[in-house]
Design a protein around this motif. Structure first.
Motif, PDB file in Angstrom:
ATOM      1  N   VAL A  37       0.830  -1.192   0.000  1.00 36.44           N
ATOM      2  CA  VAL A  37       0.000   0.000   0.000  1.00 36.44           C
ATOM      3  C   VAL A  37       0.871   1.251   0.000  1.00 36.44           C
ATOM      4  CG1 VAL A  37      -1.939  -1.123   1.175  1.00 36.44           C
ATOM      5  CG2 VAL A  37      -0.222   0.054   2.509  1.00 36.44           C
ATOM      6  N   ALA A  38       0.301   2.317  -0.531  1.00 40.19           N
ATOM      7  CA  ALA A  38       0.946   3.629  -0.486  1.00 40.19           C
ATOM      8  C   ALA A  38       0.542   4.309   0.821  1.00 40.19           C
ATOM      9  CB  ALA A  38       0.496   4.462  -1.686  1.00 40.19           C
ATOM     10  N   PRO A  39       1.270   5.298   1.264  1.00 41.95           N
ATOM     11  CA  PRO A  39       0.912   5.991   2.504  1.00 41.95           C
ATOM     12  C   PRO A  39      -0.513   6.544   2.512  1.00 41.95           C
ATOM     13  CG  PRO A  39       3.139   6.567   1.896  1.00 41.95           C
ATOM     14  CD  PRO A  39       2.575   5.754   0.759  1.00 41.95           C
ATOM     15  N   SER A  40      -1.007   7.008   1.375  1.00 41.38           N
ATOM     16  CA  SER A  40      -2.370   7.544   1.326  1.00 41.38           C
ATOM     17  C   SER A  40      -3.432   6.466   1.483  1.00 41.38           C
ATOM     18  CB  SER A  40      -2.594   8.300   0.012  1.00 41.38           C
ATOM     19  OG  SER A  40      -2.463   7.412  -1.087  1.00 41.38           O
ATOM     20  N   LEU A  51       4.610  -1.148   3.118  1.00 41.64           N
ATOM     21  CA  LEU A  51       4.424   0.257   2.782  1.00 41.64           C
ATOM     22  C   LEU A  51       5.426   0.644   1.705  1.00 41.64           C
ATOM     23  CD1 LEU A  51       2.909   2.871   3.530  1.00 41.64           C
ATOM     24  CD2 LEU A  51       4.726   3.325   5.168  1.00 41.64           C
ATOM     25  N   VAL A  52       4.920   1.219   0.620  1.00 36.78           N
ATOM     26  CA  VAL A  52       5.759   1.632  -0.507  1.00 36.78           C
ATOM     27  C   VAL A  52       5.643   3.143  -0.634  1.00 36.78           C
ATOM     28  CG1 VAL A  52       6.140   1.413  -2.985  1.00 36.78           C
ATOM     29  CG2 VAL A  52       5.281  -0.541  -1.682  1.00 36.78           C
ATOM     30  N   VAL A  73       7.291   8.915   5.196  1.00 37.08           N
ATOM     31  CA  VAL A  73       7.181   8.443   3.818  1.00 37.08           C
ATOM     32  C   VAL A  73       5.917   9.019   3.204  1.00 37.08           C
ATOM     33  CG1 VAL A  73       6.827   6.396   2.393  1.00 37.08           C
ATOM     34  CG2 VAL A  73       8.447   6.313   4.249  1.00 37.08           C
ATOM     35  N   ALA A  74       6.039   9.520   1.989  1.00 37.31           N
ATOM     36  CA  ALA A  74       4.900  10.055   1.237  1.00 37.31           C
ATOM     37  C   ALA A  74       4.693   9.222  -0.024  1.00 37.31           C
ATOM     38  CB  ALA A  74       5.168  11.512   0.865  1.00 37.31           C
ATOM     39  N   ALA A  82       0.380  14.280   2.141  1.00 31.38           N
ATOM     40  CA  ALA A  82       0.480  13.839   3.535  1.00 31.38           C
ATOM     41  C   ALA A  82       1.490  12.706   3.661  1.00 31.38           C
ATOM     42  CB  ALA A  82      -0.880  13.383   4.039  1.00 31.38           C
ATOM     43  N   ALA A  83       2.325  12.789   4.690  1.00 29.49           N
ATOM     44  CA  ALA A  83       3.353  11.776   4.929  1.00 29.49           C
ATOM     45  C   ALA A  83       3.014  10.986   6.179  1.00 29.49           C
ATOM     46  CB  ALA A  83       4.713  12.443   5.077  1.00 29.49           C
ATOM     47  N   VAL A  84       3.450   9.745   6.213  1.00 33.38           N
ATOM     48  CA  VAL A  84       3.221   8.857   7.352  1.00 33.38           C
ATOM     49  C   VAL A  84       4.537   8.718   8.118  1.00 33.38           C
ATOM     50  CG1 VAL A  84       2.671   6.491   8.025  1.00 33.38           C
ATOM     51  CG2 VAL A  84       1.418   7.575   6.159  1.00 33.38           C
TER      52      VAL A  84
END
Length: 134
Positions: A37-40, A51-52, A73-74, A82-84
């Motif tokens: 999954v992407a951060p979003s 997480l990619v 990571v964004a 938004a970044a995680v």
């Protein structure tokens, strides 16, 4: 009598081989996959995910310190700014730096992605991307 015994052994051996082949195909297709999954997309997932994303600064700490390596990571596409935040413990690849694309396994908990030890991998940039003209 001996011929029937050979035939029975052959049938049993082929049956076992067939069951093993079906099992291997199942495991390779659907068995142990961890969703990427992407951060979003992270907020809707429960459980372990990969997480990619792209590392955004600043980077604090070290992989083997008590507090761990901390960074954010964004999305690679940049469409979702938004970044995680990530907390990671373990070996840090030599190519790890701000701007690098990474993949890391772990779980999203209380707004922070807690990475599994030694799962951080950097993606190499393409060598065949045409040079940008300035």
């Amino acid at each position: 009598m001996e011929r029937k015994s050979r035939t029975a052994r052959l049938v049993i051996a082929l049956s076992v081989a067939g069951v093993l082949a079906v099992f291997l195909v199942y495991v390779s297709i659907a068995g142990g996959r961890t969703p990427q999954v992407a951060p979003s997309q992270l907020s809707g997932h429960v459980g372990k995910v990969s997480l990619v994303g792209k590392v955004v600064g600043p980077v604090h700490g070290a992989g083997y310190s008590d507090r761990g390596l901390r960074f954010a990571v964004a999305d690679i596409s940049g469409k979702h700014p938004a970044a995680v935040p990530i907390v990671y413990h373990g070996t840090v690849p030599d190519l790890f730096k701000v701007g690098r694309h990474i993949v890391v396994d772990g779980r999203y908990h209380d707004g922070v992605f807690v990475a599994k030890r030694d799962t951080l991998v950097t993606k190499c940039p393409s060598k065949y991307t045409p040079a940008k003209n300035t």
